[in-house]
Design a protein around this motif. Structure first.
Motif, PDB file in Angstrom:
ATOM      1  N   HIS A  79      63.432 -25.110  83.984  1.00  0.00           N
ATOM      2  CA  HIS A  79      64.458 -25.394  84.995  1.00  0.00           C
ATOM      3  C   HIS A  79      64.112 -26.616  85.826  1.00  0.00           C
ATOM      4  N   GLU A  80      62.926 -27.136  85.650  1.00  0.00           N
ATOM      5  CA  GLU A  80      62.534 -28.423  86.201  1.00  0.00           C
ATOM      6  C   GLU A  80      61.562 -29.053  85.214  1.00  0.00           C
ATOM      7  N   PRO A  81      61.525 -30.388  85.137  1.00  0.00           N
ATOM      8  CA  PRO A  81      60.680 -31.035  84.121  1.00  0.00           C
ATOM      9  C   PRO A  81      59.205 -30.662  84.272  1.00  0.00           C
ATOM     10  N   LEU A  82      58.598 -30.253  83.161  1.00  0.00           N
ATOM     11  CA  LEU A  82      57.187 -29.846  83.145  1.00  0.00           C
ATOM     12  C   LEU A  82      56.312 -30.818  82.366  1.00  0.00           C
ATOM     13  N   GLY A  83      56.919 -31.873  81.798  1.00  0.00           N
ATOM     14  CA  GLY A  83      56.167 -32.742  80.907  1.00  0.00           C
ATOM     15  C   GLY A  83      55.986 -32.065  79.556  1.00  0.00           C
ATOM     16  N   THR A  84      55.569 -32.815  78.567  1.00  0.00           N
ATOM     17  CA  THR A  84      55.410 -32.223  77.236  1.00  0.00           C
ATOM     18  C   THR A  84      54.371 -31.103  77.242  1.00  0.00           C
ATOM     19  N   GLY A  85      53.290 -31.294  77.996  1.00  0.00           N
ATOM     20  CA  GLY A  85      52.244 -30.269  78.033  1.00  0.00           C
ATOM     21  C   GLY A  85      52.686 -28.999  78.720  1.00  0.00           C
ATOM     22  N   GLY A  86      53.358 -29.146  79.868  1.00  0.00           N
ATOM     23  CA  GLY A  86      53.847 -27.972  80.575  1.00  0.00           C
ATOM     24  C   GLY A  86      54.870 -27.201  79.765  1.00  0.00           C
ATOM     25  N   LEU A 176      45.695 -24.322  75.656  1.00  0.00           N
ATOM     26  CA  LEU A 176      45.947 -24.980  76.937  1.00  0.00           C
ATOM     27  C   LEU A 176      45.444 -24.163  78.117  1.00  0.00           C
ATOM     28  N   GLU A 177      45.307 -22.854  77.910  1.00  0.00           N
ATOM     29  CA  GLU A 177      44.797 -22.003  78.988  1.00  0.00           C
ATOM     30  C   GLU A 177      43.293 -22.215  79.193  1.00  0.00           C
ATOM     31  N   THR A 178      42.632 -22.802  78.220  1.00  0.00           N
ATOM     32  CA  THR A 178      41.179 -23.018  78.340  1.00  0.00           C
ATOM     33  C   THR A 178      40.846 -24.311  79.075  1.00  0.00           C
ATOM     34  N   LEU A 179      41.858 -25.123  79.393  1.00  0.00           N
ATOM     35  CA  LEU A 179      41.648 -26.407  80.050  1.00  0.00           C
ATOM     36  C   LEU A 179      42.163 -26.366  81.481  1.00  0.00           C
ATOM     37  N   GLN A 180      41.564 -27.153  82.342  1.00  0.00           N
ATOM     38  CA  GLN A 180      42.025 -27.273  83.724  1.00  0.00           C
ATOM     39  C   GLN A 180      43.150 -28.307  83.768  1.00  0.00           C
ATOM     40  N   LEU A 181      44.378 -27.825  83.844  1.00  0.00           N
ATOM     41  CA  LEU A 181      45.538 -28.707  83.768  1.00  0.00           C
ATOM     42  C   LEU A 181      46.508 -28.411  84.908  1.00  0.00           C
ATOM     43  N   PRO A 182      47.238 -29.416  85.399  1.00  0.00           N
ATOM     44  CA  PRO A 182      48.228 -29.183  86.455  1.00  0.00           C
ATOM     45  C   PRO A 182      49.460 -28.475  85.918  1.00  0.00           C
ATOM     46  N   GLU A 183      50.389 -28.181  86.804  1.00  0.00           N
ATOM     47  CA  GLU A 183      51.613 -27.495  86.379  1.00  0.00           C
ATOM     48  C   GLU A 183      52.437 -28.370  85.451  1.00  0.00           C
ATOM     49  N   ARG A 184      52.533 -29.652  85.780  1.00  0.00           N
ATOM     50  CA  ARG A 184      53.270 -30.605  84.964  1.00  0.00           C
ATOM     51  C   ARG A 184      52.279 -31.612  84.384  1.00  0.00           C
ATOM     52  N   PHE A 185      52.327 -31.806  83.091  1.00  0.00           N
ATOM     53  CA  PHE A 185      51.404 -32.754  82.497  1.00  0.00           C
ATOM     54  C   PHE A 185      51.881 -33.204  81.129  1.00  0.00           C
ATOM     55  N   SER A 186      51.350 -34.341  80.718  1.00  0.00           N
ATOM     56  CA  SER A 186      51.644 -34.900  79.410  1.00  0.00           C
ATOM     57  C   SER A 186      50.619 -34.387  78.411  1.00  0.00           C
ATOM     58  N   PHE A 187      51.081 -33.783  77.339  1.00  0.00           N
ATOM     59  CA  PHE A 187      50.159 -33.308  76.305  1.00  0.00           C
ATOM     60  C   PHE A 187      49.414 -34.476  75.678  1.00  0.00           C
ATOM     61  N   GLU A 188      50.129 -35.569  75.440  1.00  0.00           N
ATOM     62  CA  GLU A 188      49.521 -36.713  74.772  1.00  0.00           C
ATOM     63  C   GLU A 188      48.428 -37.348  75.639  1.00  0.00           C
ATOM     64  N   GLU A 189      48.715 -37.527  76.910  1.00  0.00           N
ATOM     65  CA  GLU A 189      47.773 -38.242  77.781  1.00  0.00           C
ATOM     66  C   GLU A 189      46.679 -37.336  78.336  1.00  0.00           C
ATOM     67  N   GLN A 190      47.061 -36.163  78.819  1.00  0.00           N
ATOM     68  CA  GLN A 190      46.096 -35.326  79.545  1.00  0.00           C
ATOM     69  C   GLN A 190      45.396 -34.284  78.679  1.00  0.00           C
ATOM     70  N   VAL A 191      45.816 -34.166  77.437  1.00  0.00           N
ATOM     71  CA  VAL A 191      45.103 -33.277  76.512  1.00  0.00           C
ATOM     72  C   VAL A 191      44.498 -34.103  75.381  1.00  0.00           C
ATOM     73  N   LEU A 192      45.337 -34.769  74.597  1.00  0.00           N
ATOM     74  CA  LEU A 192      44.820 -35.499  73.440  1.00  0.00           C
ATOM     75  C   LEU A 192      43.836 -36.585  73.844  1.00  0.00           C
ATOM     76  N   MET A 193      44.204 -37.402  74.820  1.00  0.00           N
ATOM     77  CA  MET A 193      43.352 -38.536  75.172  1.00  0.00           C
ATOM     78  C   MET A 193      42.181 -38.125  76.063  1.00  0.00           C
ATOM     79  N   GLU A 194      42.458 -37.342  77.085  1.00  0.00           N
ATOM     80  CA  GLU A 194      41.397 -37.003  78.038  1.00  0.00           C
ATOM     81  C   GLU A 194      40.395 -35.995  77.480  1.00  0.00           C
ATOM     82  N   HIS A 195      40.821 -35.162  76.530  1.00  0.00           N
ATOM     83  CA  HIS A 195      39.938 -34.109  76.018  1.00  0.00           C
ATOM     84  C   HIS A 195      39.593 -34.303  74.543  1.00  0.00           C
ATOM     85  N   LEU A 196      39.750 -35.525  74.057  1.00  0.00           N
ATOM     86  CA  LEU A 196      39.475 -35.778  72.635  1.00  0.00           C
ATOM     87  C   LEU A 196      38.057 -35.370  72.255  1.00  0.00           C
TER      88      LEU A 196
END
Length: 233
Positions: A79-86, A176-196
């Motif tokens: 109901h509000e944008p969550l980013g691809t990761g959210g 995604l539950e195993t990572l410290q992530l905000p409510e809204r986030f980009s899967f590509e940037e904040q998961v793939l790149m930051e946690h490669l």
């Protein structure tokens, strides 16, 4: 097999060509683009798909509430944008399988999903990415890969042949539950790149047809090409 399809974005670059429709509903030869994706998944043996919807969600609900195939389709609406990761994290709460495919609702890639799943399980991987070879990676950015090991990602703009991220992932349901992530986030940037370096994702090297309808030129090209890949009758 079970999949999440991200179909909630606004698709601003295509808005001038396809106004008042979410990008996955853009018509291709008289059918919504998303129908080609769903038909492909059904043909490859998927049993359940979660459509992650947001922008103009009712258009997708109305279009696929009564799917005429064996594929079970359920909806996860943001109901509000969550980013691809959210969006992925929210949809994962509705998943049944331990490992779930994730696809973008505006791209089509020829991927052998059963083979990708076998490789993922054999490697005991938490995350696998389908990579596609293209003659020029400039629009997408390239992926540096050594056999099935992903070494890094290069920015858009670098020309020449190479592998690109095809937008097809296979991940463990709780990843995604195993990572410290905000409510809204980009899967590509904040998961793939930051946690490669933490995730050690596995590369599945696909080959065949790939198209992203995100720009008008490729949307026009899809009108002729996509029906030849997945005839809908």
């Amino acid at each position: 097999m079970e999949a999440i399809i991200l179909a909630g974005g606004k698709g601003t670059r295509l808005a001038g060509v396809v106004p008042n429709l979410p990008k996955p509903m853009a018509p291709i030869a008289g059918h919504p683009f998303l129908r080609y994706v769903l038909q492909s998944l059904q043909q490859q043996g998927f049993s359940r798909v979660i459509l992650s919807i947001g922008h103009l969600a009712s258009e997708i609900r109305n279009g696929f509430a009564h799917w005429d195939g064996a594929l079970e389709i359920v909806f996860c609406e943001e109901h509000e944008p969550l980013g691809t990761g959210g969006a992925i994290r929210a949809a994962m709460h509705m998943a049944h399988s331990e490992s779930v495919f994730v696809l973008n609702g505006d791209t089509f890639a020829t991927v052998d999903y059963a083979s990708m799943q076998r490789q993922h399980l054999a490697a005991v991987s938490t995350l696998s990415l389908a990579l596609m070879p293209v003659p020029d990676t400039a629009r997408y950015g390239s992926v540096e890969v050594e056999q099935t090991r992903i070494l890094g990602f290069s920015e858009k703009g670098r020309t020449g042949p190479g592998y690109i991220n095809a937008g097809v992932y296979l991940m463990q349901r709780n990843l995604l539950e195993t990572l410290q992530l905000p409510e809204r986030f980009s899967f590509e940037e904040q998961v793939l790149m930051e946690h490669l370096s933490d995730l050690h994702p596995t590369a599945f090297l696909a080959s065949g047809y790939f198209i992203d309808i995100g720009i008008p030129e490729d949307y026009a090209r899809a009108q002729e090409e996509l029906p030849r890949q997945i005839p809908l009758g």
